[in-house]
Design a protein around this motif. Structure first.
Motif, PDB file in Angstrom:
ATOM      1  N   CYS A  37       0.673  -1.238  -0.130  1.00 28.83           N
ATOM      2  CA  CYS A  37      -0.119  -0.149  -0.108  1.00 28.83           C
ATOM      3  C   CYS A  37       0.637   1.249   0.098  1.00 28.83           C
ATOM      4  N   GLU A  38       1.793   1.405   0.760  1.00 25.01           N
ATOM      5  CA  GLU A  38       2.728   2.600   0.887  1.00 25.01           C
ATOM      6  C   GLU A  38       3.790   2.600  -0.223  1.00 25.01           C
ATOM      7  N   GLY A  39       4.080   1.735  -0.818  1.00 24.28           N
ATOM      8  CA  GLY A  39       4.995   1.701  -1.962  1.00 24.28           C
ATOM      9  C   GLY A  39       6.571   2.144  -1.339  1.00 24.28           C
ATOM     10  N   ALA A  40       6.954   1.778   0.055  1.00 22.09           N
ATOM     11  CA  ALA A  40       8.098   2.285   0.335  1.00 22.09           C
ATOM     12  C   ALA A  40       9.156   1.295   0.608  1.00 22.09           C
ATOM     13  N   GLY A  41       8.616  -0.084   0.098  1.00 25.41           N
ATOM     14  CA  GLY A  41       9.467  -1.179   0.060  1.00 25.41           C
ATOM     15  C   GLY A  41       9.889  -1.870   1.400  1.00 25.41           C
ATOM     16  N   GLU A  42       9.127  -1.189   2.427  1.00 22.81           N
ATOM     17  CA  GLU A  42       9.682  -1.724   3.907  1.00 22.81           C
ATOM     18  C   GLU A  42       8.649  -2.977   4.388  1.00 22.81           C
ATOM     19  N   LEU A  43       8.775  -4.001   3.522  1.00 22.46           N
ATOM     20  CA  LEU A  43       7.827  -5.209   3.624  1.00 22.46           C
ATOM     21  C   LEU A  43       8.546  -6.310   4.169  1.00 22.46           C
ATOM     22  N   PHE A  44       7.905  -7.212   5.129  1.00 28.82           N
ATOM     23  CA  PHE A  44       8.274  -8.630   5.280  1.00 28.82           C
ATOM     24  C   PHE A  44       7.568  -9.617   4.592  1.00 28.82           C
ATOM     25  N   LYS A  45       8.550 -10.235   3.910  1.00 29.42           N
ATOM     26  CA  LYS A  45       7.994 -11.191   2.904  1.00 29.42           C
ATOM     27  C   LYS A  45       7.708 -12.467   3.891  1.00 29.42           C
ATOM     28  N   VAL A  46       6.558 -13.239   3.228  1.00 30.90           N
ATOM     29  CA  VAL A  46       5.942 -14.324   3.998  1.00 30.90           C
ATOM     30  C   VAL A  46       6.193 -15.529   2.990  1.00 30.90           C
ATOM     31  N   PHE A  57       4.197 -19.851  -1.839  1.00 32.51           N
ATOM     32  CA  PHE A  57       3.362 -20.616  -1.039  1.00 32.51           C
ATOM     33  C   PHE A  57       2.060 -20.156  -1.651  1.00 32.51           C
ATOM     34  N   PHE A  58       1.784 -18.869  -2.005  1.00 32.43           N
ATOM     35  CA  PHE A  58       0.478 -18.432  -2.448  1.00 32.43           C
ATOM     36  C   PHE A  58       0.578 -18.045  -4.171  1.00 32.43           C
ATOM     37  N   SER A  59       1.634 -18.435  -4.684  1.00 33.59           N
ATOM     38  CA  SER A  59       1.800 -18.523  -6.085  1.00 33.59           C
ATOM     39  C   SER A  59       2.261 -17.128  -6.531  1.00 33.59           C
ATOM     40  N   VAL A  60       2.100 -16.276  -5.606  1.00 33.78           N
ATOM     41  CA  VAL A  60       2.637 -14.724  -5.989  1.00 33.78           C
ATOM     42  C   VAL A  60       3.236 -14.190  -4.715  1.00 33.78           C
ATOM     43  N   PRO A  61       4.084 -13.353  -4.663  1.00 36.03           N
ATOM     44  CA  PRO A  61       4.869 -12.758  -3.648  1.00 36.03           C
ATOM     45  C   PRO A  61       3.880 -12.499  -2.497  1.00 36.03           C
ATOM     46  N   ALA A  62       3.866 -12.705  -1.092  1.00 33.16           N
ATOM     47  CA  ALA A  62       3.260 -12.275  -0.041  1.00 33.16           C
ATOM     48  C   ALA A  62       3.792 -11.619   0.889  1.00 33.16           C
ATOM     49  N   PHE A  63       3.373 -10.513   1.541  1.00 26.86           N
ATOM     50  CA  PHE A  63       3.872  -9.893   2.584  1.00 26.86           C
ATOM     51  C   PHE A  63       3.252  -9.909   3.724  1.00 26.86           C
ATOM     52  N   LEU A  64       3.490  -9.381   5.079  1.00 27.49           N
ATOM     53  CA  LEU A  64       3.064  -8.816   6.134  1.00 27.49           C
ATOM     54  C   LEU A  64       2.495  -7.373   5.942  1.00 27.49           C
ATOM     55  N   GLY A  74      -5.748  -3.190  13.685  1.00 31.67           N
ATOM     56  CA  GLY A  74      -5.134  -4.523  13.858  1.00 31.67           C
ATOM     57  C   GLY A  74      -3.800  -4.048  13.578  1.00 31.67           C
ATOM     58  N   PRO A  75      -2.927  -5.406  13.815  1.00 32.86           N
ATOM     59  CA  PRO A  75      -1.456  -5.199  13.615  1.00 32.86           C
ATOM     60  C   PRO A  75      -0.909  -4.744  12.220  1.00 32.86           C
ATOM     61  N   THR A  76       0.263  -4.138  12.040  1.00 35.52           N
ATOM     62  CA  THR A  76       0.749  -3.679  10.949  1.00 35.52           C
ATOM     63  C   THR A  76       2.248  -4.034  10.722  1.00 35.52           C
ATOM     64  N   PHE A  77       3.068  -3.917   9.863  1.00 37.08           N
ATOM     65  CA  PHE A  77       4.022  -4.267   9.885  1.00 37.08           C
ATOM     66  C   PHE A  77       5.195  -3.434   8.884  1.00 37.08           C
ATOM     67  N   ARG A  78       6.353  -2.879   9.420  1.00 37.97           N
ATOM     68  CA  ARG A  78       7.242  -2.201   8.660  1.00 37.97           C
ATOM     69  C   ARG A  78       8.588  -2.777   8.833  1.00 37.97           C
ATOM     70  N   ALA A  79       9.163  -3.258   7.860  1.00 35.44           N
ATOM     71  CA  ALA A  79      10.621  -3.584   8.122  1.00 35.44           C
ATOM     72  C   ALA A  79      11.536  -2.467   8.070  1.00 35.44           C
ATOM     73  N   GLU A  80      11.460  -1.578   9.025  1.00 31.74           N
ATOM     74  CA  GLU A  80      12.281  -0.457   9.032  1.00 31.74           C
ATOM     75  C   GLU A  80      13.477  -0.873  10.101  1.00 31.74           C
ATOM     76  N   ASN A  81      14.676  -0.604   9.382  1.00 37.80           N
ATOM     77  CA  ASN A  81      15.908  -0.933  10.229  1.00 37.80           C
ATOM     78  C   ASN A  81      16.208   0.297  11.220  1.00 37.80           C
ATOM     79  N   SER A  82      15.201   0.377  12.213  1.00 32.19           N
ATOM     80  CA  SER A  82      15.467   1.585  13.203  1.00 32.19           C
ATOM     81  C   SER A  82      14.967   1.154  14.712  1.00 32.19           C
ATOM     82  N   GLN A  83      15.859   1.653  15.541  1.00 26.07           N
ATOM     83  CA  GLN A  83      15.748   1.543  16.992  1.00 26.07           C
ATOM     84  C   GLN A  83      15.325   2.694  17.446  1.00 26.07           C
ATOM     85  N   SER A  84      14.720   3.555  16.594  1.00 25.34           N
ATOM     86  CA  SER A  84      14.184   5.051  17.376  1.00 25.34           C
ATOM     87  C   SER A  84      13.242   4.810  18.509  1.00 25.34           C
TER      88      SER A  84
END
Length: 488
Positions: free
Chosen positions: A194-203, A221-228, A250-260
């Motif tokens: 949705c965001e187009g930022a590329g910060e995705l966790f692949k499933v 597994f889903f025949s197409v790339p799937a993400f959280l 509900g929960p959402t996920f961002r693969a940001e390499n941040s500890q801020s």
């Protein structure tokens, strides 16, 4: 006042204490009813035999009586237990889990409404107070208790946070329900970014997946790339084609390499979509109303827990919260915001040229400049926003009908926009981004009964930070996940 029969029982007992008479009377005439500490403290069960289960917060043995304070997490207050010294046990220590049975009576101590005259104490779970990381009568800071995510719910401050969080969840749900929104359970696993930022966790499954054709693997597994999911917005847009107002929480996920202090890899989002609107004001009204309605509800229902934060964590923050509730939120355009930043005497780390995205330092300055009241910033540069944001078609400065809500101490709390409902313009934007093949279904939404619509998302943890004055986002979620940390 004690029941007359209890007084009679006490006189008849002769050398037996009044407490002993009470225990005798309650034991003889009432079967114990299990209740929570908050119910016991309300006083409605005075004179009855009850059972409470909880954890010991203090033990004070004396010659004639044994005093305990017990908590079960239902309230910040503690229930005092008064028992015979004979009921003392070496396993009865700070932190141990207990089940106590006895008669609830009015307390002679003005500082507490009732006390439990115990006739039976059972230690359910032992606790070594020497090894237990939290010490009796010691106030531990949020950073210290963060080291023990499996135990920090035992502390006053974090149990208060969890009660507030639970009540805030209910308050937000109530707001949407009372205003005609339908709740949608959007998927956690999705093929959309949705965001187009590329910060995705692949499933992908941990084992090797084989397709129906024996021995042939398609790699997915889903025949197409799937993400959280990073957002439930696109799924809400699907539903906005059939309902005037929908939301998800509900929960959402961002693969940001941040500890801020502002970011988590897993967090909760409140998202809403409103149909039949062509005005950002309709979106900002729901944002402001939801914020104020939920906050007023929490302040009323969690007064003691909120006070604990405002007294020990963020001194004086209650005044800021009250100001946010009583004053109307401010609104400026992105262009006006850039002008304010460029006129400032403050030196910023990041650029403030028109077309640059606002950074946290800019957002905090703007909120402070506008009276330290939540601030809507509207009409961002078109190129800063995702493909679904509606084109304002203004020249020479090309902007999108998008809005962010900035709040004191945090910066961005909510982000939203009107969605591009014009098929030709949306198609051109998707083609420009090379996404037309992946989003044919999204174009179908505009082909079949499309209506102007818009929506927003609010970070739930940042909302809690805002009203409590908590500096670190890791301290307002039960089990924080961030880069290089996934404890439990």
């Amino acid at each position: 006042m004690l029941p007359r029969v209890v007084k009679t029982c006490a006189r008849a007992a002769g050398n037996v204490s009044v407490c002993g008479a009470i225990r005798h009377y309650c034991k003889r005439n009432n079967a114990p009813r299990k209740i929570r500490v908050t119910e016991a403290l309300s006083g409605t069960e005075v004179g009855t035999r009850i059972k409470v289960q909880g954890w010991v917060r203090s033990v004070r043995p004396q010659k004639d009586n044994l005093f305990l304070h017990v908590s079960d997490g239902s309230t910040l207050q503690l229930l005092q237990i008064v028992a015979s010294p004979e009921l003392n046990d070496t396993l009865l220590t700070f932190g141990s889990a207990v089940e106590v049975t006895g008669c609830l009576v009015k307390s002679p101590n003005r500082k507490q409404p009732v006390e439990l005259q115990a006739d039976h104490i059972r230690v359910v779970g032992e606790c070594n107070p020497v090894e237990f990381p939290f010490k009796i009568k010691e106030r531990h800071g949020l950073e210290y208790i963060r080291q023990f995510p499996h135990l920090r719910c035992r502390t006053n401050i974090f149990s208060a946070l969890l009660r507030i969080r639970s009540e805030a969840t209910a308050a937000i749900q109530s707001y949407f329900r009372e205003n005609g929104f339908l709740q949608i359970h959007t998927p956690v696993i999705t093929s959309n970014d949705c965001e187009g930022a590329g910060e995705l966790f692949k499933v992908e499954p941990s084992g090797h997946h084989v397709t129906e054709k024996e021995g042939e693997s398609d790699g997915h597994f889903f025949s197409v790339p799937a993400f959280l999911t990073v957002s439930g917005q696109l799924h809400l847009e699907v539903m906005s084609g059939a309902f005037p107002g929908v939301y998800t929480f509900g929960p959402t996920f961002r693969a940001e390499n941040s500890q801020s202090r502002r970011h988590l890899a897993e967090f909760y989002m409140v998202e809403a979509e409103i149909s039949f609107t062509q005005s950002l004001e309709d979106i900002t009204k729901v944002m402001e109303d939801m914020f104020k309605s939920a906050t007023e509800h929490i302040l009323a229902r969690c007064a003691e827990d909120i006070h604990l934060f405002h007294k020990h964590i963020a001194v004086g923050h209650r005044q800021n919260v009250d100001a946010m509730l009583t004053r109307k939120f401010n609104t400026i355009s992105y262009t006006e915001a850039i002008d304010v930043l460029n006129r400032s005497s403050q030196t910023f780390t990041f650029k403030t040229d028109w077309g640059c995205d606002l950074q946290t330092e800019h957002e905090k300055y703007l909120v402070n400049h506008c009276g330290n009241i939540p601030l809507f910033v509207t009409d961002y540069p078109y190129d800063l926003k995702p493909f679904y944001a509606r084109d304002n078609q203004d020249h020479p400065r090309h902007t999108a009908a998008a809005v962010d809500l900035l709040v004191p101490g945090i910066g961005e709390l909510c982000g939203g926009s009107l969605r591009e409902e014009r098929l030709d313009m949306l198609g051109a934007r998707l083609a420009q981004a090379g996404l037309e093949d992946s989003y044919q279904w999204y174009l179908d939404l505009r082909r079949f009964g499309s209506v102007p619509h818009g929506g927003f998302g609010m970070g739930f943890e940042r909302y809690l930070q805002c009203i409590l004055g908590v500096d670190n986002i890791k301290d307002v979620i039960p089990f924080p996940r961030f880069s290089h940390s996934c404890i439990l």
